[in-house]
Write a protein that holds these residues in place. Structure first.
Motif, mmCIF file in Angstrom:
data_model
loop_
_atom_site.group_PDB
_atom_site.id
_atom_site.type_symbol
_atom_site.label_atom_id
_atom_site.label_comp_id
_atom_site.label_asym_id
_atom_site.label_seq_id
_atom_site.Cartn_x
_atom_site.Cartn_y
_atom_site.Cartn_z
ATOM 1 N N HIS A 127 0.828 -1.211 0.000
ATOM 2 C CA HIS A 127 0.000 0.000 0.000
ATOM 3 C C HIS A 127 0.862 1.261 0.000
ATOM 4 C CE1 HIS A 127 -2.566 3.114 1.861
ATOM 5 N NE2 HIS A 127 -3.441 2.605 1.021
ATOM 6 N N ASP A 128 2.001 1.190 0.643
ATOM 7 C CA ASP A 128 2.904 2.335 0.665
ATOM 8 C C ASP A 128 3.550 2.506 -0.701
ATOM 9 O OD1 ASP A 128 2.309 2.695 3.260
ATOM 10 O OD2 ASP A 128 4.243 2.055 4.065
ATOM 11 N N VAL A 129 3.961 3.735 -0.970
ATOM 12 C CA VAL A 129 4.653 4.017 -2.230
ATOM 13 C C VAL A 129 6.107 3.563 -2.089
ATOM 14 C CG1 VAL A 129 5.534 5.912 -3.650
ATOM 15 C CG2 VAL A 129 3.162 5.943 -2.850
ATOM 16 N N VAL A 130 6.578 2.718 -3.035
ATOM 17 C CA VAL A 130 7.974 2.273 -3.003
ATOM 18 C C VAL A 130 8.642 2.651 -4.323
ATOM 19 C CG1 VAL A 130 9.549 0.313 -2.722
ATOM 20 C CG2 VAL A 130 7.364 0.322 -1.517
ATOM 21 N N ILE A 131 9.725 3.402 -4.251
ATOM 22 C CA ILE A 131 10.463 3.791 -5.450
ATOM 23 C C ILE A 131 11.939 3.501 -5.204
ATOM 24 C CG2 ILE A 131 11.183 5.762 -6.873
ATOM 25 C CD1 ILE A 131 8.460 7.010 -6.376
ATOM 26 N N VAL A 132 12.570 2.773 -6.141
ATOM 27 C CA VAL A 132 13.996 2.447 -5.995
ATOM 28 C C VAL A 132 14.744 3.037 -7.178
ATOM 29 C CG1 VAL A 132 15.659 0.594 -5.653
ATOM 30 C CG2 VAL A 132 13.309 0.286 -4.885
ATOM 31 N N SER A 133 15.821 3.765 -6.869
ATOM 32 C CA SER A 133 16.625 4.311 -7.968
ATOM 33 C C SER A 133 18.002 3.651 -7.931
ATOM 34 C CB SER A 133 16.738 5.825 -7.846
ATOM 35 O OG SER A 133 17.670 6.159 -6.861
ATOM 36 N N ASP A 134 18.674 3.575 -9.094
ATOM 37 C CA ASP A 134 20.008 2.957 -9.128
ATOM 38 C C ASP A 134 21.081 4.040 -9.004
ATOM 39 O OD1 ASP A 134 20.159 4.157 -11.585
ATOM 40 O OD2 ASP A 134 19.952 2.298 -12.736
ATOM 41 N N SER A 135 22.358 3.613 -9.116
ATOM 42 C CA SER A 135 23.444 4.564 -8.898
ATOM 43 C C SER A 135 23.540 5.596 -10.026
ATOM 44 C CB SER A 135 24.762 3.824 -8.734
ATOM 45 O OG SER A 135 24.926 2.956 -9.829
ATOM 46 N N PHE A 136 22.861 5.323 -11.144
ATOM 47 C CA PHE A 136 22.882 6.300 -12.246
ATOM 48 C C PHE A 136 21.641 7.197 -12.224
ATOM 49 C CE2 PHE A 136 25.113 2.454 -13.675
ATOM 50 C CZ PHE A 136 26.389 2.984 -13.803
ATOM 51 N N ASP A 137 20.983 7.258 -11.082
ATOM 52 C CA ASP A 137 19.776 8.077 -10.911
ATOM 53 C C ASP A 137 18.656 7.670 -11.855
ATOM 54 O OD1 ASP A 137 21.097 9.544 -8.973
ATOM 55 O OD2 ASP A 137 21.918 10.929 -10.455
ATOM 56 N N ARG A 138 18.618 6.378 -12.169
ATOM 57 C CA ARG A 138 17.511 5.879 -12.992
ATOM 58 C C ARG A 138 16.542 5.101 -12.109
ATOM 59 N NH1 ARG A 138 20.871 2.612 -17.374
ATOM 60 N NH2 ARG A 138 21.285 1.560 -15.402
ATOM 61 N N LEU A 139 15.320 4.979 -12.582
ATOM 62 C CA LEU A 139 14.317 4.237 -11.821
ATOM 63 C C LEU A 139 14.578 2.752 -12.004
ATOM 64 C CD1 LEU A 139 11.491 4.490 -10.289
ATOM 65 C CD2 LEU A 139 10.510 3.901 -12.484
ATOM 66 N N SER A 140 14.907 2.043 -10.925
ATOM 67 C CA SER A 140 15.105 0.610 -11.098
ATOM 68 C C SER A 140 13.876 -0.184 -10.674
ATOM 69 C CB SER A 140 16.354 0.137 -10.367
ATOM 70 O OG SER A 140 16.185 0.277 -8.991
ATOM 71 N N MET A 141 13.055 0.387 -9.855
ATOM 72 C CA MET A 141 11.821 -0.295 -9.477
ATOM 73 C C MET A 141 10.831 0.691 -8.847
ATOM 74 S SD MET A 141 11.295 -3.206 -6.666
ATOM 75 C CE MET A 141 11.062 -4.780 -7.405
ATOM 76 N N ALA A 142 9.555 0.482 -9.152
ATOM 77 C CA ALA A 142 8.515 1.297 -8.519
ATOM 78 C C ALA A 142 7.278 0.436 -8.415
ATOM 79 C CB ALA A 142 8.217 2.539 -9.346
ATOM 80 N N ASN A 143 6.490 0.629 -7.390
ATOM 81 C CA ASN A 143 5.293 -0.196 -7.261
ATOM 82 C C ASN A 143 4.042 0.540 -7.742
ATOM 83 O OD1 ASN A 143 4.828 1.527 -5.154
ATOM 84 N ND2 ASN A 143 4.480 -0.063 -3.625
#
Lengths: 126, 451
Positions: free
Chosen positions: B107-123
């Motif tokens: 239910h919570d917002v989850v956003i993961v970025s990689d070392s190159f400031d790109r989106l690697s995962m989002a729910n």
């Protein structure tokens, strides 16, 4: 000549007790039961001082003072405000509206009388 | 760390081909041995003709058997290992999917970025809040994915990446044309073995409701203290006046005493009301339900407020109907409901007015409906629905009577929370109001009702 004081409160018991205290000590007292009535009475009677409750129907104490300050004839009437609210009014607003004193409810009639006399003395001194 | 699937597949392929080569080599060796035996037989040199030959063939066949058996078991081991690896790959795939599903569905917002400031995962919640396509946005620059109110989140993520603080908790306010909310934002760093930040995880938990509740609680406390201080102010002032001898005659002394008494009672009612509401709200109230007749209960309530109505010269009409109106109710609470409605009706009706009570049984809906109608001041249309709210008082009618703004809320709580019923109100300024409630009827066949 006795000084005329306008007391504004929507609680009739408070109006009555303040009126008795002031009358017993030589003041002339007029009363009003809300801000709107208080404003109208102030314009008509030109009291030497106003003691007003903060929270009232129709027009709050603050709204009433705001209106009084906009009027040339009532601009300088000293005001004591009684409040049962826990919050403090900001100093800036207090200064802008030229409110002489805030007393929090429950208040002591004796203390109120002292404050009234003190403020009126200062006014005369000026 | 998960082993990537392609590495597992490569290992598997390598081991399988190695197995095949081994098998081929052993097969060749085995074939050679067979050929030797066949040649010997063709030459007519029978195994038993010469001892040395016999020995040779025996040794040879033993070697062949041994190497054959050895090969069979090797192949079996390899086959088993292949199967196990296959299962393992499938299992890992499943686990990966299930972890992704879990994160995707949180239910919570989850956003993961990689070392190159790109989106690697989002729910899903992230996509919904910041309005982007979760699948299509993968590996896109965070600044391109999170726009509008999301810009602030990118800033927070960058701050964490630079500061390398493992966990940072912040308040994040989201607001655009469609929605707004307050989030508790937790930004965590992922670290690689060299200590560098390899990614950032941002988790946003919606705390809008909690903030609202705490705001309401603050307002409630402030309101309660104001309501409590008002009668207290009178008690205090009148007591001081008495002590200071400011009441100059016997009548004034009496008057002061009665004010103190009535204000003390008002204070007590207020405290009782607050406690009752809070008890009902928290479910701590003791409810003892009996099968009772509302008609009888109303008659008693009318008796109770008779003197109050007489003071204002108000007639109270109630012709108790002969109907089956048994309900399962807490007698004391229900009495309080009826008394509150009746005393309100009297309170807001000018002298000489009329208050009437109606009872109606709806057999098909299995409910009893009670109405209290007055010829009072009425309630402005825009405020009618608000009168059941805690501490709500109709501004224009404030003058008519003093009140705490708790009475009708208590009625609502008792009827709706405790008795599964419903409250309602109709009103017209200057003409009067009808307050009422309905509660489930006990079936006339049953003598006891289920609560």
């Amino acid at each position: 000549m006795s000084r005329k004081i306008l007391v504004v409160d929507d609680e009739i018991h408070i109006l009555r007790v303040v009126a008795i205290k002031l009358k017993n000590n030589g003041f002339e007292v007029i009363t009003a039961e809300d801000g709107k009535q208080g404003f109208e009475t102030a314009l008509a009677e030109m009291p030497d001082m106003i003691i007003s409750d903060y929270q009232m129907p129709n027009m709050t104490g603050i709204e009433m003072v705001e209106k009084l300050r906009q009027n040339e004839t009532t601009k300088c009437i000293p005001v004591i405000m009684l409040t049962a609210r826990g919050f403090a009014i900001e100093d800036q607003q207090k200064q802008n509206l030229n409110i002489a004193e805030f007393l929090s409810k429950p208040f002591s009639p004796k203390e109120l009388l002292n404050t009234v006399e003190e403020i009126l003395q200062n006014c005369t001194a000026k | 760390m998960n082993i990537p699937a392609y590495i597992i597949i490569a290992i598997l392929l390598l081991s399988a081909s190695a197995g095949a080569v081994c098998a081929y080599l052993y097969w060749k060796k085995f074939r050679n041995g067979i050929d030797v035996i066949i040649n010997l037989l063709k030459k007519g040199q029978m195994p038993h003709s010469r001892n040395s030959d016999c020995d040779f063939i025996k040794t040879l066949s033993d070697t062949i058997r041994e190497s054959f058996n050895e090969n069979v078991s090797r192949i079996e081991t390899l086959q088993r290992q292949t199967k196990e690896l296959d299962i393992h790959i499938k299992l890992l795939g499943k686990q990966k999917n299930s972890i992704e599903d879990i994160i995707y569905s949180i239910h919570d917002v989850v956003i993961v970025s990689d070392s190159f400031d790109r989106l690697s995962m989002a729910n899903k919640a992230a996509g919904k809040l910041f309005n982007f396509d979760v699948e299509k946005s993968k590996l896109m620059l965070m600044t391109d994915v999170l726009t509008g109110p999301g810009k602030r989140l990118v800033e927070l993520i960058n701050q964490s990446k630079q500061s390398k603080i493992p966990h940072v908790k912040r308040e994040f306010t989201f607001a655009n044309e469609q929605k707004e909310g307050i989030f508790e934002c937790l930004i965590s760093c992922m670290f690689a073995s060299d200590g560098e930040v390899s990614g950032i995880i941002a988790v946003l938990h919606d705390v809008t409701k909690e903030k609202e509740i705490s705001q309401m609680k603050n307002e409630f406390v402030s309101h309660v203290s104001h309501e409590l201080k008002t009668p207290l102010a009178s008690i205090n002032a009148y007591a001081e006046m008495l002590a200071d001898g400011e009441a100059q005659d016997e009548a004034t002394v009496k008057e002061f005493c009665s004010v103190i008494q009535s204000q003390a009672q008002r204070l007590n009612r207020l405290i009782e009301d607050i406690l009752n509401i809070s008890r009902i709200e928290s479910g701590l109230v003791k409810v003892s339900k009996d099968v009772i007749s509302l008609a009888v209960l109303i008659k008693e309530a009318v008796e109770m407020i008779k003197s109050y109505a007489a003071e204002k010269d108000i007639t109270v009409n109630y012709d108790s109907p002969i109907i089956f109106d048994q309900v399962s109710a807490d007698r004391d609470m229900m009495t309080q409901v009826v008394v509150n409605l009746l005393s309100n009706a009297i309170k807001y009706t000018p002298n000489g007015g009329k208050v009437s009570i109606g009872t109606e049984v709806n057999e098909s809906e299995k409910i009893v409906r009670i109405t209290v109608t007055d010829t009072g001041v009425g309630i402005p249309e825009e405020e009618v629905q608000l009168v059941f709210n805690k501490f709500y008082r109709v501004k224009a009618n404030n003058k008519c009577a003093k009140g705490t703004g708790l009475g009708l809320n208590l009625v609502k709580q008792i009827v709706e929370t405790v008795h599964n019923g419903k409250v309602f109100v109709k009103s017209k300024v200057g003409h009067g109001s009808t307050f009422g409630f309905e509660v489930p009827l006990c079936s006339s066949l049953e003598h006891s009702c289920s609560n």
